[in-house]
Design a protein around this motif. Structure first.
Motif, short mmCIF file in Angstrom:
data_model
loop_
_atom_site.label_atom_id
_atom_site.label_comp_id
_atom_site.label_asym_id
_atom_site.label_seq_id
_atom_site.Cartn_x
_atom_site.Cartn_y
_atom_site.Cartn_z
N THR A 32 0.79 -1.22 0.00
CA THR A 32 0.00 0.00 0.00
C THR A 32 0.83 1.28 0.00
N ALA A 33 1.67 1.41 -1.05
CA ALA A 33 2.40 2.68 -1.21
C ALA A 33 1.40 3.77 -1.55
N ARG A 34 1.54 4.94 -0.92
CA ARG A 34 0.55 6.00 -1.13
C ARG A 34 1.00 7.05 -2.13
N SER A 35 2.26 7.01 -2.53
CA SER A 35 2.72 8.01 -3.49
C SER A 35 2.67 7.44 -4.90
N PRO A 36 2.12 8.18 -5.86
CA PRO A 36 2.04 7.69 -7.23
C PRO A 36 3.42 7.50 -7.88
N LEU A 37 4.46 7.99 -7.20
CA LEU A 37 5.80 7.91 -7.76
C LEU A 37 6.24 6.46 -7.95
N VAL A 50 2.42 -0.19 -18.81
CA VAL A 50 1.52 0.96 -18.92
C VAL A 50 0.26 0.75 -18.08
N ILE A 51 -0.31 -0.48 -18.17
CA ILE A 51 -1.51 -0.78 -17.39
C ILE A 51 -1.17 -0.71 -15.90
N GLY A 52 0.06 -1.18 -15.55
CA GLY A 52 0.50 -1.14 -14.15
C GLY A 52 0.54 0.28 -13.62
N ILE A 53 1.03 1.20 -14.44
CA ILE A 53 1.07 2.61 -14.01
C ILE A 53 -0.34 3.11 -13.74
N VAL A 54 -1.23 2.86 -14.72
CA VAL A 54 -2.60 3.36 -14.59
C VAL A 54 -3.27 2.80 -13.34
N LEU A 55 -3.21 1.45 -13.20
CA LEU A 55 -3.87 0.83 -12.05
C LEU A 55 -3.22 1.28 -10.74
N THR A 111 -3.46 4.50 -5.69
CA THR A 111 -2.94 5.45 -4.68
C THR A 111 -3.96 6.54 -4.39
N ARG A 112 -4.87 6.76 -5.31
CA ARG A 112 -5.86 7.82 -5.10
C ARG A 112 -7.13 7.30 -4.43
N SER A 113 -7.22 5.96 -4.30
CA SER A 113 -8.42 5.42 -3.67
C SER A 113 -8.17 5.28 -2.16
N SER A 114 -9.25 5.14 -1.40
CA SER A 114 -9.08 5.11 0.05
C SER A 114 -8.50 3.78 0.50
N THR A 115 -7.72 3.79 1.55
CA THR A 115 -7.10 2.56 2.05
C THR A 115 -8.17 1.57 2.49
N GLY A 116 -9.27 2.08 3.01
CA GLY A 116 -10.33 1.20 3.48
C GLY A 116 -10.87 0.35 2.36
N ASN A 117 -11.17 0.98 1.21
CA ASN A 117 -11.67 0.25 0.05
C ASN A 117 -10.65 -0.76 -0.44
N LEU A 118 -9.40 -0.34 -0.47
CA LEU A 118 -8.34 -1.23 -0.96
C LEU A 118 -8.27 -2.48 -0.10
#
Lengths: 408, 403
Positions: free
Chosen positions: B42-47, B80-85, B90-97
């Protein structure tokens, strides 16, 4: 068994039949078309009904009485006392059988047209669904339109959608050689899931009254096709029936009286020879697939505006008309007349074994599955014309043997 | 003492510098790009997903430019798909994940992939011997119904499995006879077999069970509990309690690979599928091999069907129970390029997408439905040759006439 089927007549040289090479599917069909005449389809159907009857007998039902009840359930007993009265059961049943026949003629033509170009369009079901979706969308969307333009727009859009859907498979075949059987199967399921998305819970085309029911809105009254036999409320027979009959004529004329049809048939018989003869094979493949899909899309459009009026997600696993088209086309030997007769047979079976059946010999659930079995047997036997011709030839040999003995 | 340069050309290094290795590494890194953003990391940075995805794309590009087009472009696409997903995650809530991406998602993936593995391996055997088997769906359906019938009447799931295999094998025998002896078109024959199975199972379901369900308490295939996993947090939920058939399907893949590619009989099977005339010339009975493979195919597909009714299904049957799984299995076989491990990979991917589709409603109700179409879209892309061309056996679908 490997003896060549007898050739009743030699094909005239200028037709594409002359270019037929043995081995390809289309060439085999061509050979069959000249060799077996009308005997193969009739024997195929008889054999399928016979084997179906054996299963019915083995499970403790009387097959003759069962088939009689199915005959009556399909309303075919109407010919003994013709009437268009709305209260007469036979009349109602026959109108329902013809309703199914309308659809099956078109899904049958969809399979037949691709076959004539040497392709197996197994995706009639998906193209039919796409037609249903688009016709429903058009039918629901413009409630203030006048009837004629609304109906024409809806049916036309459905036809176009079917053509595009099958055209994808044709394009992939022409461009990269992807086998049309695989691509059309995939397109079937993609169509199903797109439909589930659009009409399912929370989907953009779900009905506006009840958000918990995965079903579309009914099409506007202006988009409904006129009914000429029976009552609209009781899903009477709509004018789409005549459109389907016209489609049979169009199919025949397109194949036999136009350059396009000549090219399609030539490619079907022998793509290499057609290419050598200056025909653009890839263009023909895409065209044939698109026209094939157009028939199936038209079936969807007519069904939606003719009697279904709405589409529910639960209809998806029930609908088999696209697949029945395969049996119809094969039994009808991919000709216009044959497809028409095949569609009537399967239309009668489809309605006569389910809703129309009033029988204490066999329950509708059993009879409905009997239809599936007969359908399977028909396709199996038509695919194996060698078997049918073998049985037929043995019979003829037995008849000839005494004469041969006398001559020697 | 070898020099540095010589050692660089040694077998291990050559293998590592191979274009294919780059491609496979790219695929792994690309998958990781999506995984870092999911639990348990659960990395939170899109980097992080972005960097990993770019690395995967570069590796894939390197492989593609050096000749490994299929694997290379595959790795590029996955990157490419990996980047998108990953970025989406990272933008979705941790609870949902945490709700969606649990270890039981893995278990659920196996539940959905197992019938596909059986079906795809079944298809691989048939088509490797040169007979197209579009009737997988019907053979699976026979297995599903007759499996539950056998388990009910024989009072044992083992009897159920045997009856299922018998029924699937019999239906396959019909297909084999028409395809091999009568030289009927194999696609038409397979279609017929599907209709036939639908009719037969539906008819006898109503005849024998009056359309009600089979009695409850039918003997079902047991789950396998792995001892010692109770305390291993992630693995317990993912692998601790899987159905026996799931493990059998894994074993089947290994056995199928071994038989097809490492034994004499496998060589014969492949010879019949690639060049039957040559096989016949050296004394291989093409008919016998093809009959054997098609009947085996029917039995294996029936196992997949039996898993649906008396394995995962808990001893229930409904009309048209397979609902197109035979066709997804066919797609998995094609996507896996007619190879057992390829079929396994495709089945797992398709199973995963189905499992995910059942959980995605946590995000959006209706859009999750579209996810179910993924296997078909992927297969369409695969046969279209966008990422390398699939290559069926050369004589697949061509009837053989003895001379």
């Amino acid at each position: 068994m490997s003896s060549e089927p007898p050739q009743d007549e030699a094909a005239p040289p200028p037709t594409p039949e002359a270019a037929a090479a043995t081995g390809t599917l289309a060439a085999r069909i061509a050979l069959r078309q000249r060799s077996g005449g009308i005997i193969v389809p009739i024997m195929t159907a008889l054999l399928a009904f016979l084997l179906g009857g054996v299963i019915v007998l083995a499970t403790g039902h009387n097959p003759l009485l069962a088939y009689r009840d199915i005959f009556n359930g399909a309303g075919l007993n109407w010919i003994f006392h013709p009437t268009t009265s709305t209260v007469d059961t036979a009349s109602y049943n026959l109108s329902q059988t013809l309703l199914q026949t309308t659809t099956l003629i078109l899904t049958g033509l969809a399979v037949a047209f691709a076959f004539r170009c040497g392709m197996f369009n197994i995706g009639g079901q998906g193209q039919y669904f796409v037609g249903l979706f688009v016709a429903n969308w058009v039918g629901v969307s413009f409630p203030k339109m006048a009837t004629l333009p609304h109906v024409v727009l809806g049916v036309g859009a459905a036809t176009l959608a079917g053509a595009i859907w099958a055209g994808i498979a044709g394009f992939l075949k022409a461009a990269v050689g992807a086998h049309e059987v695989i691509t059309t199967i995939m397109l079937n399921y993609i169509a199903i899931w797109i439909g589930t998305y659009f009409f399912g819970d929370g989907g953009p085309l779900q009905n506006s009254q009840n958000a918990s029911v995965p079903i579309s809105n009914d099409v506007a009254d202006s988009a409904k096709l006129p009914v000429f036999w029976g009552l609209q409320q009781l899903q009477g027979l709509h004018v789409g029936f005549f459109v389907a009959l016209a489609a049979l004529v169009v199919f025949w004329a397109l194949l036999n009286r136009t350059t396009l049809g000549y090219e399609v048939r030539a490619v079907g018989f022998n793509p290499e020879a057609a290419e050598y003869g200056g025909i653009n094979v890839k263009k023909s493949l895409v065209r044939a697939m698109a026209i094939s899909g157009a028939f199936a899309g038209l079936a969807g459009g007519l069904d939606m505006l003719g009697y279904l009026y709405h589409f529910g997600v639960s209809d998806i696993p029930v609908s088999t008309v696209g697949f029945l088209g395969i049996a119809v086309a094969l039994l009808g030997r991919n000709t216009a007349v044959g497809t028409g007769i095949g569609a009537l047979l399967f239309g009668a079976l489809l309605f006569g074994t389910t809703h129309g059946l009033q029988s204490n010999v066999i329950q509708p659930e059993l009879a409905g599955n009997l239809t599936s079995m007969i359908q399977g047997l028909v396709v199996l036997f038509v695919g194996a014309d060698v078997l049918i011709l073998y049985v037929w030839n043995t019979r003829r040999k037995l008849r000839l043997r005494p004469r041969e003995a006398a001559a020697s | 003492m070898s020099t540095w340069a010589e050692r660089l050309d040694g077998p291990v290094w050559a293998r590592l510098r191979d274009a294919r290795t780059f491609g496979v590494a790219g695929i792994v890194v690309g998958v990781c790009a999506a995984l870092v953003a999911l639990p348990p990391v659960t990395a939170r940075s899109p980097l992080y997903p972005a960097l990993l995805g770019i690395a995967a794309a570069i590796l894939g590009l390197a492989a593609a430019l050096r000749g490994e087009r299929r694997v290379g472009w595959g790795a590029f696409a996955i990157g490419v798909i990996g980047i998108v997903l990953g970025v989406l995650a990272t933008r979705s809530s941790t609870g949902n994940l945490n709700l969606v991406f649990t270890a039981s998602l893995i278990a659920s993936m196996f539940v959905f992939s197992t019938p596909l593995v059986f079906g795809a391996i079944a298809g691989t055997f048939s088509e490797r011997s040169g007979v197209v088997n579009i009737g997988l769906e019907g053979m699976m359906l026979m297995g599903a119904f007759w499996g539950v019938y056998g388990a009910d009447k024989g009072k044992s799931w083992a009897v159920g499995i045997l009856v299922a295999m018998l029924a699937g094998g019999l239906l396959a025998l019909v297909h084999a006879y028409f395809a091999i002896h009568l030289r009927a078109d194999q696609i038409v024959g397979g279609t017929a077999v599907n209709f036939l199975a639908l009719g037969i199972t539906g008819y006898f379901f109503f005849q024998l069970y009056h359309g009600d369900n089979v009695p409850t308490g039918v003997s079902t295939i047991p789950d396998v509990k792995i001892p010692g996993l109770e305390h291993v947090h992630f693995f317990q939920a993912a692998f601790g309690k899987l159905n026996l058939m799931v493990w059998l399907s894994f074993a089947l893949v290994v056995v199928a690979w071994f038989v097809l590619f490492k034994t004499a009989i496998g060589l014969r099977i492949r010879a019949c599928g690639e060049h039957p005339r040559a096989a016949d010339t050296v004394g291989i009975s093409v008919y016998a091999i093809r009959y054997g493979c098609v009947v085996l195919s029917g039995m294996l597909a029936a196992l997949g069907g039996a898993y649906l009714s008396i394995g995962f299904g808990g001893g229930a049957f409904t009309e048209n129970m397979t609902a197109g799984r035979g066709f997804i299995a066919l797609a998995a076989m094609i996507f896996g390029n007619w190879r057992p491990f390829g079929a396994l990979g495709a089945s797992l991917l398709f199973g995963f997408s189905t499992a995910l589709a059942y959980r995605l409603p946590a995000y959006s109700g209706s859009a999750a439905t579209l996810f179910q179409a993924l296997p078909y879209v992927l297969t369409l892309i695969a046969v279209a040759g966008v990422i390398g061309r699939t290559s069926p056996p050369a004589a697949d679908g061509k009837p053989y006439r003895k001379q």
